[in-house]
Enzyme design. Sequence first.
Site, PDB file in Angstrom:
ATOM      1  N   GLU A  29      -4.883 -31.517   6.946  1.00 40.06           N
ATOM      2  CA  GLU A  29      -5.210 -31.876   8.328  1.00 40.06           C
ATOM      3  C   GLU A  29      -6.402 -32.822   8.399  1.00 40.06           C
ATOM      4  O   GLU A  29      -7.002 -32.987   9.459  1.00 40.06           O
ATOM      5  CB  GLU A  29      -5.499 -30.607   9.132  1.00 40.06           C
ATOM      6  CG  GLU A  29      -6.730 -29.837   8.692  1.00 40.06           C
ATOM      7  CD  GLU A  29      -6.417 -28.809   7.607  1.00 40.06           C
ATOM      8  OE1 GLU A  29      -7.190 -27.868   7.435  1.00 40.06           O
ATOM      9  OE2 GLU A  29      -5.377 -28.959   6.922  1.00 40.06           O
ATOM     10  N   ASP A  75     -11.039 -33.750  11.299  1.00 39.25           N
ATOM     11  CA  ASP A  75     -10.375 -32.571  10.738  1.00 39.25           C
ATOM     12  C   ASP A  75      -9.873 -31.728  11.902  1.00 39.25           C
ATOM     13  O   ASP A  75     -10.642 -31.378  12.801  1.00 39.25           O
ATOM     14  CB  ASP A  75     -11.355 -31.781   9.856  1.00 39.25           C
ATOM     15  CG  ASP A  75     -10.632 -30.701   9.070  1.00 39.25           C
ATOM     16  OD1 ASP A  75     -10.067 -29.794   9.707  1.00 39.25           O
ATOM     17  OD2 ASP A  75     -10.637 -30.760   7.843  1.00 39.25           O
ATOM     18  N   ILE A  76      -8.562 -31.402  11.938  1.00 42.32           N
ATOM     19  CA  ILE A  76      -7.993 -30.633  13.042  1.00 42.32           C
ATOM     20  C   ILE A  76      -8.558 -29.226  13.021  1.00 42.32           C
ATOM     21  O   ILE A  76      -8.604 -28.558  11.972  1.00 42.32           O
ATOM     22  CB  ILE A  76      -6.458 -30.589  12.931  1.00 42.32           C
ATOM     23  CG1 ILE A  76      -5.888 -32.022  12.959  1.00 42.32           C
ATOM     24  CG2 ILE A  76      -5.842 -29.780  14.050  1.00 42.32           C
ATOM     25  CD1 ILE A  76      -4.401 -32.070  12.766  1.00 42.32           C
TER      26      ILE A  76
END
Length: 794
Positions: A714, A671-672
């Site tokens: 994301e 997950d960014i």
Amino acid sequence: MSLQAVRPKILGFISEQASAWLVALVVLLGGCTLTTIVAWAASDLDQQQERQRFQLLVNERFSRLQERFEDQEQRLGSLRRFFVNSDEVSREEFEGFAQPLLQRARAYAWAPRVSRDQRKLFEQQVSRQRGTPFNIRELNANGELAPAAERDEYVPVLYSQTLSLLVSPLGFDLLAQPLRRSALERAQKSGKLAVSQPMQLVGLEPAYATGVLLVAPVTAHGATEPHGFVMAVISMRQLVAEGLPRPDRDNLAMQIVDTSDLQQRLLYESGSARVDSDLSAVRRLTLGDHVYALSLRPSEMFEQANHSSLALILAMGGLLSLLLSALLYVLVSQRQRALKLVQQSTMQLRAREQELRGAHGQLRSVLNAATQVAIIATDLRGVINTFNAGAEQMLGFKAEQVLGRSTLESLHVPAELEARATSLSVALGKRIPPSQAMLVESPDSQHEASEWTLVRENGSQLTVNMLGTVLLDDHGLWVGYLAIYLDVTEQKRAYEALAARDRLLKKLSAHVPGGIFQFTLEPQDNWRFIYASDGMRDIYEIETGMLQQDAKKVFERIHPLDVERVRASIRLSALQLSHWREEYRVQLPQRGLRWIRGEATPEELPAGGTLWHGYVSDITDLKRVEEELRTLSITDSLTGIHNRRYFQDRLKTEMLRLNRTAGALSVIMLDIDHFKRINDQHGHGVGDGVLQELCKRIGQRLRRTDVFCRLGGEEFMVLCPNTDGEQAYRLAMELWQSLRSAPMEPVGIVTASFGVASWRVDEGVDGLLLRADSAVYVAKQAGRDRVAAEEVQA
């Protein structure tokens, strides 16, 4: 009997005694009349085609302009929604959002509403934000921007994103000018898009200064009055003219008039030169709350491309008529001179003719015995002097009706004689009159019977085979002709019926997409095409004659991976007498690899073997569309990697494999970090670029067996078949390092939180994904920018 009684007429209706000059004059007048009729019909057709082409051009131009007007409304609407859904929009956010919208609009701007009491504070705040003095301004008498006069309310331009090379008119008060004020008031009152009257726009190059202002009110959620306006500065030259043909190459002359304007002022006029024509069209274009009249007329370019062919037809028709009349004059005059010479020679031979009559009597009894064959003899003039019993029975005439009265030519169809005479004249290089066409042999068919049509006494027609020859006297002199006829009417009718059936079959097969065939499989494993339409040649790139000779050439075209399956399906259809249907690939010399679909219905032959009636068609385009749809359904449109649907299908497949054969399976979820901050600060366009760069970097580090997917937003997932937890953790560390090793423009270093989980025996899909998601949560709680492994079971 005189020669004049049997002399044929010129062209079937002109007497031989007619003057050659009169014949030429009649033909010239007839040709000119026909030319005039054809020219009138062609002129009318040209006018119809010109109107049709003009309507097609008008419809295309209207559709293109209406699409452009609607596009500007949609773009401004998206900018308004951006302001409505944002609590506060900075100049950088505005420019980042408005930059991609600049297409056929010179500028986009944001102008808040400022009251008299708020003016001084507003100017101070904007000056501090920009670092330069900012004033609310208006145009003075000299057309220059100067500080605005005191008013109850101002709508100054605060943000501006433009394509113009000139300085943006920031601070320009839109309420200071009546046309702009009117547009703002209408937008505020209706709550919808409003467009100004045609005006000279501020801050644009002179070439783009003429246009309109498209305004949309921005009202916060729950508010009743707008707190500002977003605007699109639209230059008519840019919106209408760009992308259209140059004025000297355009087929249409165009004008756009604002019908909402009481003065009906001209909004745009193309540079194409108009012509005087009854062709014109008017269409309605809408932009905001205004309706514009689009007037279209043909230009000089259209007139040049659609000029009439009337003059050319008249000139060519008149010239041909003149040449034909001159040719007939020469032919008729020469024919009349030739007939005079023939008449003189005939008088000399008349005496000899009397002597031959006695010999004819001896032959008549012999000829009458042939009752199934018509034997007819003539003298040199073509007058019948022998007519046997077979001729009477075949044609219905009595001998006394035709002997010495009728010619052999009178028994034939005139049109057929004319056509035959023309063909012989070309082949022999000399003119053959129709009266002798049935007696002259062509160079390529000497001493062979030819087919003719005779006319019976009751007017009906009879098809015969004729063999003609000359009659010579004892001294070898040419004294007449002998014609022998055999009735072949029934035989020809049978041949024509067969030919008609073949033509019908050929026409039907030509309109069927693909190819139609009859195919047999004989007991000795002999494959053979009984019939193959022309479409079979296009399907396999093999001539139909070659297909009928050797059916195995079709199997040489079938792809090696499909040929045995096709053979087996044919044998199974023959064994069960079941419908045959297959889809297979063929490798063609010219078109390469193609997909083919074939269907056929079998029937058993009395002598053994199977006969199929069927067709084949090319389904390459259908297969290509199916493959593209499948690819789109499993691919993320932004990043180009697999999507959530593909990941779930592959994960279920791998879980089924593990339940059958055991083994290892791991997943890596990432997950960014702070991705929302990237979108908020730099815009969604930059955020999309970050997602694409991340996929590129991770894709370069993955193995061929790994499956990289985007779950949404994301969040990403890597499926690692045949990989245990330790191996997956090492791979996750490499991916983590590849992200933080180099910055991404323009946001700098982008990090992500990774979670690793491996499959456990008797565990389902939900359990594996839940542990991976928990590992990502642990990484984020620990400060982000790290890799967290799953929790080990106690």
